[in-house]
Design an enzyme around this catalytic site. Structure first.
Site, PDB file in Angstrom:
ATOM      1  N   SER A 138       0.779  -1.243  -0.267  1.00 58.58           N
ATOM      2  CA  SER A 138       0.116   0.155  -0.097  1.00 58.58           C
ATOM      3  C   SER A 138       1.059   1.203   0.009  1.00 58.58           C
ATOM      4  O   SER A 138       2.075   1.190   0.515  1.00 58.58           O
ATOM      5  CB  SER A 138      -0.908   0.073   1.380  1.00 58.58           C
ATOM      6  OG  SER A 138      -1.669   1.554   1.317  1.00 58.58           O
ATOM      7  N   TYR A 148      -1.085  -0.661  10.222  1.00 58.46           N
ATOM      8  CA  TYR A 148      -1.115  -0.865   8.856  1.00 58.46           C
ATOM      9  C   TYR A 148      -0.095  -0.202   7.823  1.00 58.46           C
ATOM     10  O   TYR A 148       0.558  -1.107   7.125  1.00 58.46           O
ATOM     11  CB  TYR A 148      -2.516  -0.238   8.299  1.00 58.46           C
ATOM     12  CG  TYR A 148      -2.902  -0.718   6.953  1.00 58.46           C
ATOM     13  CD1 TYR A 148      -3.542  -2.035   6.739  1.00 58.46           C
ATOM     14  CD2 TYR A 148      -2.856   0.170   5.900  1.00 58.46           C
ATOM     15  CE1 TYR A 148      -3.598  -2.347   5.371  1.00 58.46           C
ATOM     16  CE2 TYR A 148      -2.921  -0.282   4.536  1.00 58.46           C
ATOM     17  CZ  TYR A 148      -3.496  -1.607   4.410  1.00 58.46           C
ATOM     18  OH  TYR A 148      -3.985  -1.943   3.095  1.00 58.46           O
TER      19      TYR A 148
END
Length: 252
Positions: A138, A148
């Site tokens: 990501s 994350y």
């Protein structure tokens, strides 16, 4: 005939990888937790593209399920030429309020599982002298965004190293770093469409992300950042840490 194994294949970016690889003639091993969704996808892709689709139900937060996928990857009679490590999920950004067991599962699915699956796949790929590993990361890997961002940073760092180590031996390892992408990822966090706090121009389509990822992997690139706007954003975040921090607060 190439066989591709895709984790998190039942929806979103994983489903799109399955579709685009099937369109290229690859047989598929579809891995996810939802058997019903996998069976439906396998039937659909098999009928449209005339490829073999194997279903493997596994929850990659569970070691014994990871072992099932490892066993499939190391099967010498059914070699896997393409591994797509896509399985994942999101958590709220407020680490201090998250359940620590959820955080441990998050770490296992995003880091330990792709590490183990990549290790298993590499044995056969290096012996044959060719193979592809695609790790879905990501743009959060390049900005401070709770755990994350931390797990995706590991994915990018590992992929960069592995591509440098194995590309000369025929195995390309690519980290795909999409930005906000239209899938059910945010819905699983309880956020209805339009309530993610993200401007419309920042959204990507899964087909664009996957198409660019496969092209970059074919070119031997270690990192794929779909779309010019996210390439600019990542470059700006590296040069301006304060901007990166502000970007990280956008969306959920």
């Amino acid at each position: 005939m190439t066989t591709a194994l895709i984790t998190g294949a039942s929806s979103g970016i994983g489903e799109e990888f399955a579709r685009q690889l099937a369109a290229r003639g690859a047989d598929l091993v579809l891995v996810a937790r939802d058997r019903e969704a996998l069976d439906a996808l396998a039937a659909r892709l098999g009928a449209v593209y005339r490829v073999d689709c194997e279903v493997l139900v596994a929850d990659l937060a569970k070691p014994r399920h990871v072992s099932k996928v490892v066993d499939r990857l190391v099967d010498p009679d059914r070699p896997v030429e393409v591994l797509v490590n896509n399985a994942g999920f999101g958590l709220p950004l407020a680490f201090e309020r998250n359940d620590i067991q959820d955080e441990a599962r998050h770490l296992a699915v995003h880091v330990e599982a792709p590490m183990r699956l990549s290790h298993a796949a590499l044995e056969g790929m290096l012996a044959r002298g060719h193979g592809r590993i695609v790790n879905v990361a990501s743009v959060a890997a390049f900005i401070p965004r709770s755990t994350y961002g931390a797990v995706k940073s590991w994915v990018v760092s590992f992929s960069r190293w592995a591509n440098g180590a194995y590309r000369s031996r025929g195995v390309v390892v690519t980290a795909v770093c999409p930005g906000f992408t239209h899938t059910n990822f945010h819905a699983r966090l309880g956020l209805p469409p339009g309530q993610e706090g993200v401007p419309s121009f920042m959204w990507l389509d899964a087909s664009t992300v996957v198409g660019q990822a496969l092209r970059d992997c074919a070119r031997g690139r270690a990192v794929s950042i779909p779309s010019l706007r996210y390439e600019v954003m990542v470059a700006a975040a590296r040069l301006l840490p304060g901007l990166a921090t502000r970007i990280a607060r956008r969306g959920r």
